[in-house]
Design a protein around this motif. Structure first.
Motif, PDB file in Angstrom:
ATOM      1  N   SER A  95       0.843  -1.200   0.000  1.00  0.00           N
ATOM      2  CA  SER A  95       0.000   0.000   0.000  1.00  0.00           C
ATOM      3  C   SER A  95       0.879   1.252   0.000  1.00  0.00           C
ATOM      4  CB  SER A  95      -0.977  -0.049   1.175  1.00  0.00           C
ATOM      5  OG  SER A  95      -0.752   0.918   2.121  1.00  0.00           O
ATOM      6  N   ALA A  96       2.029   1.196   0.679  1.00  0.00           N
ATOM      7  CA  ALA A  96       2.960   2.332   0.696  1.00  0.00           C
ATOM      8  C   ALA A  96       3.547   2.578  -0.685  1.00  0.00           C
ATOM      9  CB  ALA A  96       4.080   2.082   1.712  1.00  0.00           C
ATOM     10  N   VAL A  97       3.915   1.497  -1.367  1.00  0.00           N
ATOM     11  CA  VAL A  97       4.517   1.597  -2.702  1.00  0.00           C
ATOM     12  C   VAL A  97       3.534   2.204  -3.703  1.00  0.00           C
ATOM     13  CG1 VAL A  97       5.328   0.179  -4.641  1.00  0.00           C
ATOM     14  CG2 VAL A  97       6.216  -0.233  -2.350  1.00  0.00           C
ATOM     15  N   GLN A  98       2.269   1.875  -3.589  1.00  0.00           N
ATOM     16  CA  GLN A  98       1.248   2.342  -4.531  1.00  0.00           C
ATOM     17  C   GLN A  98       0.674   3.715  -4.191  1.00  0.00           C
ATOM     18  OE1 GLN A  98       0.314   0.758  -7.380  1.00  0.00           O
ATOM     19  NE2 GLN A  98       1.982  -0.636  -6.922  1.00  0.00           N
ATOM     20  N   LEU A  99       0.979   4.235  -3.022  1.00  0.00           N
ATOM     21  CA  LEU A  99       0.324   5.433  -2.507  1.00  0.00           C
ATOM     22  C   LEU A  99       0.371   6.623  -3.462  1.00  0.00           C
ATOM     23  CD1 LEU A  99      -1.187   6.604  -0.096  1.00  0.00           C
ATOM     24  CD2 LEU A  99       1.002   7.158   0.933  1.00  0.00           C
ATOM     25  N   THR A 106      -4.367   1.807  -1.590  1.00  0.00           N
ATOM     26  CA  THR A 106      -4.905   0.940  -2.638  1.00  0.00           C
ATOM     27  C   THR A 106      -5.325  -0.442  -2.168  1.00  0.00           C
ATOM     28  OG1 THR A 106      -2.676   0.249  -3.209  1.00  0.00           O
ATOM     29  CG2 THR A 106      -3.623   2.046  -4.503  1.00  0.00           C
ATOM     30  N   VAL A 107      -5.520  -0.623  -0.890  1.00  0.00           N
ATOM     31  CA  VAL A 107      -6.045  -1.894  -0.400  1.00  0.00           C
ATOM     32  C   VAL A 107      -7.463  -2.024  -0.939  1.00  0.00           C
ATOM     33  CG1 VAL A 107      -6.667  -3.172   1.688  1.00  0.00           C
ATOM     34  CG2 VAL A 107      -4.643  -1.717   1.681  1.00  0.00           C
ATOM     35  N   ARG A 108      -7.846  -3.212  -1.382  1.00  0.00           N
ATOM     36  CA  ARG A 108      -9.210  -3.402  -1.909  1.00  0.00           C
ATOM     37  C   ARG A 108     -10.238  -2.912  -0.900  1.00  0.00           C
ATOM     38  NH1 ARG A 108      -8.393  -9.077  -2.856  1.00  0.00           N
ATOM     39  NH2 ARG A 108     -10.280  -9.324  -1.646  1.00  0.00           N
ATOM     40  N   GLU A 109     -11.298  -2.299  -1.391  1.00  0.00           N
ATOM     41  CA  GLU A 109     -12.319  -1.724  -0.516  1.00  0.00           C
ATOM     42  C   GLU A 109     -12.903  -2.767   0.424  1.00  0.00           C
ATOM     43  OE1 GLU A 109     -16.514   0.673  -0.716  1.00  0.00           O
ATOM     44  OE2 GLU A 109     -15.187   0.773  -2.455  1.00  0.00           O
ATOM     45  N   ALA A 159       3.383   7.086   4.767  1.00  0.00           N
ATOM     46  CA  ALA A 159       2.612   6.043   4.094  1.00  0.00           C
ATOM     47  C   ALA A 159       1.780   5.253   5.102  1.00  0.00           C
ATOM     48  CB  ALA A 159       3.549   5.114   3.324  1.00  0.00           C
ATOM     49  N   TYR A 160       2.375   4.918   6.235  1.00  0.00           N
ATOM     50  CA  TYR A 160       1.652   4.184   7.274  1.00  0.00           C
ATOM     51  C   TYR A 160       0.476   5.014   7.795  1.00  0.00           C
ATOM     52  CZ  TYR A 160       0.563   1.862  11.660  1.00  0.00           C
ATOM     53  OH  TYR A 160      -0.103   1.245  12.685  1.00  0.00           O
ATOM     54  N   ASP A 161       0.701   6.290   8.018  1.00  0.00           N
ATOM     55  CA  ASP A 161      -0.376   7.166   8.506  1.00  0.00           C
ATOM     56  C   ASP A 161      -1.566   7.178   7.547  1.00  0.00           C
ATOM     57  OD1 ASP A 161       1.142   7.768  10.726  1.00  0.00           O
ATOM     58  OD2 ASP A 161       1.676   9.796  10.069  1.00  0.00           O
ATOM     59  N   HIS A 162      -1.295   7.148   6.250  1.00  0.00           N
ATOM     60  CA  HIS A 162      -2.386   7.115   5.265  1.00  0.00           C
ATOM     61  C   HIS A 162      -3.173   5.807   5.370  1.00  0.00           C
ATOM     62  CE1 HIS A 162      -1.990  10.801   2.930  1.00  0.00           C
ATOM     63  NE2 HIS A 162      -0.695  10.688   3.094  1.00  0.00           N
ATOM     64  N   ILE A 167      -8.038   2.805   7.370  1.00  0.00           N
ATOM     65  CA  ILE A 167      -8.607   1.767   8.242  1.00  0.00           C
ATOM     66  C   ILE A 167      -9.557   2.398   9.254  1.00  0.00           C
ATOM     67  CG2 ILE A 167      -8.094   0.085  10.065  1.00  0.00           C
ATOM     68  CD1 ILE A 167      -5.479  -0.544   8.492  1.00  0.00           C
ATOM     69  N   LYS A 168      -9.136   3.507   9.864  1.00  0.00           N
ATOM     70  CA  LYS A 168      -9.971   4.167  10.876  1.00  0.00           C
ATOM     71  C   LYS A 168     -11.300   4.644  10.294  1.00  0.00           C
ATOM     72  CE  LYS A 168      -6.619   5.831  14.218  1.00  0.00           C
ATOM     73  NZ  LYS A 168      -6.077   7.044  14.850  1.00  0.00           N
ATOM     74  N   THR A 169     -11.290   5.050   9.040  1.00  0.00           N
ATOM     75  CA  THR A 169     -12.522   5.472   8.376  1.00  0.00           C
ATOM     76  C   THR A 169     -13.537   4.331   8.348  1.00  0.00           C
ATOM     77  OG1 THR A 169     -11.320   7.053   7.013  1.00  0.00           O
ATOM     78  CG2 THR A 169     -13.460   6.364   6.192  1.00  0.00           C
ATOM     79  N   GLU A 170     -13.049   3.112   8.293  1.00  0.00           N
ATOM     80  CA  GLU A 170     -13.918   1.924   8.231  1.00  0.00           C
ATOM     81  C   GLU A 170     -14.162   1.295   9.612  1.00  0.00           C
ATOM     82  OE1 GLU A 170     -15.560   1.204   5.604  1.00  0.00           O
ATOM     83  OE2 GLU A 170     -14.468   2.578   4.293  1.00  0.00           O
ATOM     84  N   MET A 171     -13.620   1.876  10.663  1.00  0.00           N
ATOM     85  CA  MET A 171     -13.791   1.300  12.008  1.00  0.00           C
ATOM     86  C   MET A 171     -15.127   1.730  12.592  1.00  0.00           C
ATOM     87  SD  MET A 171      -9.992   1.447  13.737  1.00  0.00           S
ATOM     88  CE  MET A 171     -10.561   0.866  15.331  1.00  0.00           C
TER      89      MET A 171
END
Length: 178
Positions: A95-99, A106-109, A159-162, A167-171
């Motif tokens: 996900s960091a590489v694709q950011l 870019t993790v699948r929804e 990248a990790y923060d993004h 993830i938090k948006t989906e929690m």
């Protein structure tokens, strides 16, 4: 600066809707890509080191994993930990590489929704994400010491923060997790 403060500085409003301002530069992308290309052949070993570092810093985090709660096997020998750790490490790094290229995580929804639901269900809080970030950065620093720099640390941290923000948006509770 705490993760919450850095998130607050990164979130913008457009038409009353929250949207994330991508602050991932070409230089940061190059550092992440170069280091990931060097690490990916050892992803299984590095993933395990990453999780062992998390549990070293916060032993109570083991209780968040059902396959560790009932286990009497030493962590490094647990047959379910290594594949889980590798998948988390690879997903985080990919996900960091694709950011920058994708302009977003870019993790699948469906995966993101599942990650959010699982993190919500098990009561993951900001401190858990902070420990994980520290463990990730330490793992990368140990894996590519000849490349490590403040700039690389900042690139991986950004990248990790993004990813955490996504993830938090989906929690939130789901129909499966009332």
């Amino acid at each position: 600066m705490s993760l919450l403060n850095s998130e607050a500085n990164r979130v913008l409003t457009r038409g009353g809707e929250k949207c994330e301002k991508l602050e991932f530069t070409e230089e940061q992308e190059a550092l992440v890509v170069k280091s990931w290309n060097s690490m990916k052949k050892n992803a299984a070993e590095l993933g395990l080191k990453f999780f062992l570092k998390i549990f070293e810093i916060a032993p109570s985090a083991q209780k968040l994993f059902s396959f560790l709660r009932e286990s009497s096997v030493p962590l490094h020998q647990n047959p379910k930990l290594k594949p889980h750790a590798m998948s988390v490490f690879v997903m985080t790094c990919e996900s960091a590489v694709q950011l920058r290229k994708a302009g977003k995580v870019t993790v699948r929804e469906s995966t993101l929704k599942k990650l959010g639901a699982v993190h919500f269900k098990y009561g993951v809080v900001d401190e858990h994400f902070e420990v994980t970030k520290y463990a990730l950065l330490e793992t990368i620093k140990d894996a590519v010491p000849e490349m490590w720099s403040v700039e690389m640390k900042n690139a991986w941290g950004e990248a990790y923060d993004h990813l955490v923000s996504a993830i938090k948006t989906e929690m939130k509770p789901t129909s499966e997790n009332p």
